[in-house]
Design an enzyme around this catalytic site. Structure first.
Site, PDB file in Angstrom:
ATOM      1  N   GLU A  73       0.816  -1.223   0.000  1.00  0.00           N
ATOM      2  CA  GLU A  73       0.000   0.000   0.000  1.00  0.00           C
ATOM      3  C   GLU A  73       0.846   1.269   0.000  1.00  0.00           C
ATOM      4  O   GLU A  73       0.535   2.221  -0.719  1.00  0.00           O
ATOM      5  CB  GLU A  73      -0.968  -0.004   1.193  1.00  0.00           C
ATOM      6  CG  GLU A  73      -2.148  -0.964   1.050  1.00  0.00           C
ATOM      7  CD  GLU A  73      -1.814  -2.407   1.422  1.00  0.00           C
ATOM      8  OE1 GLU A  73      -0.661  -2.661   1.822  1.00  0.00           O
ATOM      9  OE2 GLU A  73      -2.699  -3.270   1.313  1.00  0.00           O
ATOM     10  N   HIS A  98      -9.469  -4.750  10.663  1.00  0.00           N
ATOM     11  CA  HIS A  98     -10.153  -4.587   9.385  1.00  0.00           C
ATOM     12  C   HIS A  98     -11.427  -3.752   9.512  1.00  0.00           C
ATOM     13  O   HIS A  98     -12.269  -3.779   8.636  1.00  0.00           O
ATOM     14  CB  HIS A  98     -10.506  -5.953   8.788  1.00  0.00           C
ATOM     15  CG  HIS A  98      -9.320  -6.703   8.266  1.00  0.00           C
ATOM     16  ND1 HIS A  98      -8.233  -7.007   9.050  1.00  0.00           N
ATOM     17  CD2 HIS A  98      -9.056  -7.199   7.026  1.00  0.00           C
ATOM     18  CE1 HIS A  98      -7.348  -7.688   8.314  1.00  0.00           C
ATOM     19  NE2 HIS A  98      -7.818  -7.804   7.081  1.00  0.00           N
TER      20      HIS A  98
END
Ligand SMILES: Cc1ncc(C[n+]2csc(CCOP(=O)(O)OP(=O)(O)O)c2C)c(N)n1
Ligand SMILES: [Mg+2]
Lengths: 361, 331
Positions: B61, B130
């Site tokens: 990322e 998450h």
């Protein structure tokens, strides 16, 4: 190794085509740029101590050949991005001393209108994308500039500079993987000055005996290690990488061995503690890229000692004039605090007028 | 004809139209191309547009978002998908230091027209790593825009605006909403031939006169359900304001509503501490103090990391019953 009277026929890499084709005038220009960088920084140091300049000031003195040699190879679609030790790259791409000095003084006439400071010079019109203060943070951006060139079908590359300490940042490794995986025309140039602040390379990095750039092997990327005192050697080595980027759209990792004469920044109180005085003196005497190049040019009969003195004097005067310019320039207005945050607001677009963008007061 | 389509399809249409409109728009992220997207938002786009425009990124990322930011400085308009917005923290330096501040530090010489999009929600039993809702964190940073569509119509109209915007836009969706259906006009019935929702304009999602529920993202859906109950069972007429974007913020619509109803509750799935509601309630207090008949309340997620256990996690998030109960304390 610098010798006082270099013999042209024995200067390594002088006969590399990229160097053999240099005219005397071009060689003098390279010297002039290095000298201008040095005089600029020496002058800035003086005004820093005077209290005219705040914050950090990371000097490039001793490393000038790296930026000057590599950037001298670039063309229209080639781009440059570096870390906070960015004055040398800025002058090499053609930024003026005035706007660079004024930026240090925090003035409105600075290259970033006083908003960036020493670590954050930018000149997109000269393909210069900063000037980045977060160690290693610029390395994915360098991949991105290369990605954009490839996406647009332009034959160009991005030279992305970083320090020997920055190679341990995760973002750099991610960028290396992407650059190799996607064949991005980026050249990572590790300016290995042996230290990250007060930490020597040996205390910060695990690497094979061939050097830091050998880490590129793990990413299936071409690499090379280059001695950085000679512009001839730098130009010959970097040219290969630039050609690889231009012709094959492939990345390269280069390690250029260099040395900073001054502390990490002007605020480095330990500048002579983690390195011995003798070590610093030895590099200043024997590995000064300006001394070296001057002697090469004298040896080649391109300049005389007097020519060099004139170049030096001229650069010193230019630097002093830039300080005078900075001193008489106004500080930014308080009203400028909220400029240059959103493009849409600055450009008075519909989007810039829709909704509240700022929440103070 | 207005069609019933899902939030997911609405996003896909918006992306597809922008890719067609501007050759500099490309889409990048993990599993977005050949796999058709982790949530099928990008389904079919790789087949239609190919490798140049729809790009599978490695799990990297900081690397690929940083790369996208660099590319955007040279005029590419990358739309980066985060599989979960929770993973933005891995790219935090790039998103905060590079995208948000390059323009400022260059004195306005640079801009980064990048979109970073993906689901930012809890409630799906995937644990704390998450389930982050970082809209308040990113909205804290001047230079960034934060957009949170709550329905298919807005998802399509806002993603198109986000891609056209010349500043970095962090576009936060919800996995819980991807399957939600709603009416979205087809282009041939629209003036101008396309659906654009401007960033920075809130929507009064339901009109009312006694209480304003202000919300963003999925909390709008929860607020609308609570409004129904409050109306039907308690005779309280509730207005619901959907912010649609947090920064820039449509404060006029908020204040207008509060001046009309004299009572406000901010509902969000964010955490309470320095959450979006904290900002909005402070603004209401400063600007509409005399119009208030009750303190501004905030209903947020529980102030704890997301619980895995499904029945317990449900209790952590704002629900209609909680909104009704809190509303009754001030109405
Ligand atoms: C993420 C981050 N960590 C730490 C610092 C503080 N810092 C600035 S420069 C520096 C040393 C970097 O050394 P190197 O990469 O070798 O570059 P050099 O200064 O030698 O040019 C450190 C630790 C920073 N700016 N950013
Ligand atoms: Mg170093």
């Amino acid at each position: 190794m610098a010798s006082k009277t270099a013999n042209p026929s024995t200067v390594p890499f002088a006969d590399a085509p990229i160097n053999a084709s240099l005219t005397g005038e071009q060689k003098i220009d390279l010297l002039r740029t290095m000298v201008r960088i040095r005089r600029f920084e020496q002058t800035s140091l003086k005004y820093y101590h005077d209290g005219h300049i705040g914050g950090f000031l990371h000097l490039y003195i001793g490393q000038e050949s790296v930026a000057v040699g590599s950037i001298s190879l670039l063309g229209e679609h080639d781009h440059v991005i570096t870390a906070y030790r960015d004055h040398g790259h800025a002058l090499s791409v053609g930024m003026g001393m005035d706007e660079c000095m004024a930026e240090l003084f925090g003035k409105k006439t600075g290259c970033s209108k006083g908003k960036g400071g020493s670590m954050h010079y930018f000149a997109p019109d000269k393909n210069y994308w900063g000037g980045h203060g977060i160690v290693g943070g610029q390395t994915p951006l360098g991949a991105g500039l290369a990605f954009a060139l490839k996406y647009k079908g332009l034959k160009g590359c991005c030279l992305c500079y970083l320090g020997d300490g920055a190679i341990n940042q995760g973002a750099f490794h991610e960028a290396l993987n992407l650059a190799s995986l996607w064949d991005l025309p980026v050249v990572y140039i590790i300016e290995n000055n042996g230290y990250s602040m007060g930490t020597s390379q040996a205390r910060s990095s695990a690497f094979p005996k061939e050097g830091l750039a050998a880490r590129a092997e793990g990413y299936n990327m071409a690499w090379a290690k280059i001695e950085g005192v000679s512009l001839y050697e730098i130009r010959a080595g970097v040219q290969e990488a630039v050609a690889r980027a231009h012709n094959e759209s492939k990345p390269t990792m280069l390690e250029i061995m260099t040395y900073r004469h001054k502390g990490h920044s002007v605020a480095d109180a330990n500048a002579e503690k983690y390195r011995t005085k003798e070590e610093i003196q030895r590099y200043m005497n024997e590995h000064d890229p300006i001394e070296f190049w001057k002697n090469v040019l004298i040896g080649e009969g391109v300049i005389t000692e007097d020519d060099y003195k004139a170049i030096n004097k001229e650069a010193g005067a230019e630097a002093e004039a830039s300080a005078a310019f900075a001193i008489k320039s106004p500080y930014p207005d308080e009203s400028e605090i909220f400029d240059d945050i959103y493009w849409e607001v600055d450009n008075h677009t519909e989007a810039g007028r829709t909704g509240r963008h700022f929440f103070h007061g | 004809m207005p069609r019933e389509i899902t939030y997911r399809e609405a996003l896909r249409e918006g992306l597809d139209e922008e890719i067609a409109r501007d050759e500099n728009v490309c889409l990048m992220g993990e599993e977005v191309a050949q796999y058709n997207g982790a949530y099928k938002v990008t389904e079919g786009l790789w087949k239609k547009w190919g490798d140049k425009r729809i790009i599978d990124a490695p799990i990297s990322e900081a690397g690929f978002i940083g790369m996208g930011i660099g590319a955007s400085m040279l005029g590419i308009r990358p739309v980066m998908e985060l599989m979960f917005y929770s993973f933005a923290y891995v790219a935090f330096d790039q998103m905060m230091n590079n995208a948000a501040t390059c323009r400022y530090m260059s004195g306005g010489l640079i801009n980064c027209p990048i979109v970073v999009r993906g689901p930012a929600n809890g409630g799906t039993n995937v644990g704390a790593t998450h389930s982050h809702t970082p809209e308040n964190i990113f909205a804290n940073m001047p230079g960034l825009k934060v957009v949170t569509p709550s329905n298919p119509y807005d998802a399509k109209g806002l993603i198109k605006s986000a891609i056209r915007d010349n500043d970095p836009v962090y576009f936060m969706e919800s996995t819980v909403l991807y399957g939600m259906t709603g009416l979205v006009p087809s282009n041939d019935e629209l003036e101008g031939g396309e659906l654009i929702v401007p960033i920075g304009k809130a929507k009064v999602a339901r009109e009312g006169s006694d209480l304003t529920l202000i919300a963003h993202g999925r909390a709008v859906v929860t607020s609308l359900a609570a409004a129904e109950i409050l109306g039907a069972q308690h005779g309280i007429s509730v207005e619901v304001v959907d912010l649609r974007s947090i920064r820039p913020l449509d404060e006029e619509t908020i204040m207008e509503s509060v001046r009309k109803t004299h009572r406000a509750i901010y509902v969000e799935e964010n955490k309470p501490f320095c959450g979006v509601g904290a900002q909005i309630s402070s603004m209401i207090m400063e600007q509409a103090f005399d119009d208030l008949d009750a303190p501004v309340l905030r209903i947020t997620s529980a102030d704890a990391p997301a619980f895995y256990s499904p029945p317990i996690e449900k209790l952590q998030l704002p629900n209609a019953d909680e909104i009704v109960a809190r509303a009754l304390t001030i109405c």
